[in-house]
Design a protein around this motif. Structure first.
Motif, PDB file in Angstrom:
ATOM      1  N   ALA A   1       7.474 118.877   9.817  1.00  0.00           N
ATOM      2  CA  ALA A   1       7.149 117.450   9.871  1.00  0.00           C
ATOM      3  C   ALA A   1       7.601 116.738   8.602  1.00  0.00           C
ATOM      4  O   ALA A   1       8.138 115.624   8.647  1.00  0.00           O
TER       5      ALA A   1
ATOM      6  N   THR B   1      10.443 113.753   8.310  1.00  0.00           N
ATOM      7  CA  THR B   1       9.990 112.448   7.832  1.00  0.00           C
ATOM      8  C   THR B   1      10.767 112.018   6.593  1.00  0.00           C
ATOM      9  O   THR B   1      11.134 110.841   6.454  1.00  0.00           O
TER      10      THR B   1
ATOM     11  N   GLY C   1       0.133 116.827  13.688  1.00  0.00           N
ATOM     12  CA  GLY C   1       1.103 116.577  12.626  1.00  0.00           C
ATOM     13  C   GLY C   1       1.034 115.187  12.037  1.00  0.00           C
ATOM     14  O   GLY C   1       1.817 114.847  11.150  1.00  0.00           O
TER      15      GLY C   1
ATOM     16  N   THR D   1       2.793 113.860   8.528  1.00  0.00           N
ATOM     17  CA  THR D   1       3.807 112.821   8.649  1.00  0.00           C
ATOM     18  C   THR D   1       3.462 111.615   7.779  1.00  0.00           C
ATOM     19  O   THR D   1       4.330 111.051   7.090  1.00  0.00           O
TER      20      THR D   1
ATOM     21  N   HIS E   1       8.954 113.459  16.039  1.00  0.00           N
ATOM     22  CA  HIS E   1       9.833 113.476  14.872  1.00  0.00           C
ATOM     23  C   HIS E   1      11.275 113.277  15.299  1.00  0.00           C
ATOM     24  O   HIS E   1      12.210 113.688  14.620  1.00  0.00           O
TER      25      HIS E   1
END
Length: 244
Positions: A22, A26, A184, A188, A235
Motif C-alpha cells: 500500500a 501510494t 489498508g 494508505t 491502489h
C-alpha cells in the motif's frame, strides 16, 4: 529534478492491501520515490492474518542503513514494527527526518497486534520523536498521550483530528464512503501524508490532501468483490494511453 525520497518501514501483506504494498503504491501516486525496509513478512488475506514472521533487528538495521546512507530520504513512514528493538532502532536513526508514525498496534477489527513491550517502546522511544503519529481511535486510546507529540486521530466518522500539545484540535472533515472494502486505509492515509510532507506541505494541508486521496480510493473500490472478507482499498489509478 529528482523526486523526494520517502522510505516505508513496515511489514508485507500477501493480499496486497496494506503494509509495504500500500505504501509504495501510494508514494508513486504522489510523485515521490519509495524505498522500503521490511520488518515482518505476514501471510494474510481479506479474511485475516494467518501467520507473521518478524525480521531480525539486525536485518532491519541493515536495510535501514542501506537506504539512509545511499538515498537520504526526506521522510520516513512507519507501519508494523514487530519488535521493541525495531521500534527503538527507528527512533534512534530517523528522528532527524520527517517521521510519520502509523502505530500499527490495533487492527480495524479491534484485535491487538503488538505486545506490551512493543507498545511501551512506542510510548517511550518512537512517539516522542515523531513529527506526527496517525493512530486510529483504538490505538490512540491504547497508547495514550503521555508522549506529548502531534497526533492525527484518524477514523471513518467524517473527520480526522489534528491534536497538537497546547493547542486546540483542528478538524479535517472528509466525506464518509459506505464500503467494506477498506483494508489498508490506515497505511494508505499515512503514506499519503508522508508523501505530501516530503513535498513541503504544511501539516494541515498534507492531512487534508491525504484524507481526500483516501476518499477517492475508497470510492474506486467501493463496490469491488475481491476476496472473501474485508476487501482492499483501491491502489489502482486511471490508465493513460501512450502517445504514439
Amino acid at each position: 529534478m529528482n523526486p523526494p525520497v520517502v522510505v516505508t518501514i513496515a511489514g508485507t501483506d500477501s493480499g496486497g492491501a496494506a503494509g509495504v504494498a500500500a505504501d509504495l503504491a501510494t508514494f508513486a501516486a504522489h510523485g515521490v520515490h519509495g524505498a522500503c525496509v521490511i520488518t515482518a513478512v505476514t501471510a494474510q488475506d481479506t479474511t485475516g492474518v494467518r501467520d507473521v514472521e518478524p525480521m531480525s533487528d539486525d536485518m532491519v538495521a541493515a536495510q535501514l542503513d542501506a537506504v539512509l546512507e545511499d538515498l537520504d530520504p526526506v521522510a520516513v513512514k512507519t507501519g508494523m514494527l514487530a519488535t521493541p528493538g525495531t521500534v527503538r532502532l527507528v527512533a534512534e536513526r530517523c528522528a532527524d527526518r520527517i517521521l510519520v508514525v502509523d502505530p500499527v498496534v490495533v487492527a480495524t477489527s479491534g484485535a491487538v497486534l503488538a505486545d506490551d513491550e512493543v507498545v511501551r517502546a512506542y510510548r517511550d522511544h518512537l512517539l516522542p520523536v515523531a513529527t506526527v503519529a496517525t493512530p486510529n481511535a483504538d490505538e490512540d486510546d491504547l497508547l495514550g498521550r503521555a508522549h506529548g507529540g502531534t497526533v492525527i486521530r484518524t477514523g471513518g466518522a467524517g473527520d480526522d483530528r489534528i491534536c497538537v500539545p497546547g493547542a486546540e484540535q483542528v478538524l479535517v472533515p472528509h466525506p464518509v464512503v459506505a464500503t467494506d472494502n477498506d483494508h489498508g486505509t490506515g497505511c494508505t492515509y499515512s503514506a499519503a501524508l508522508a508523501a505530501r510532507l516530503a513535498h513541503g506541505d504544511t501539516l494541515p494541508l498534507a492531512a487534508a490532501a491525504a484524507a481526500a486521496y483516501v476518499v477517492d480510493q475508497l470510492r474506486t473500490s467501493q463496490h469491488w468483490t475481491l476476496g472473501r472478507g474485508r476487501g482492499p482499498i483501491a491502489h489502482t489509478h486511471p490508465h493513460h494511453e501512450r502517445t504514439p
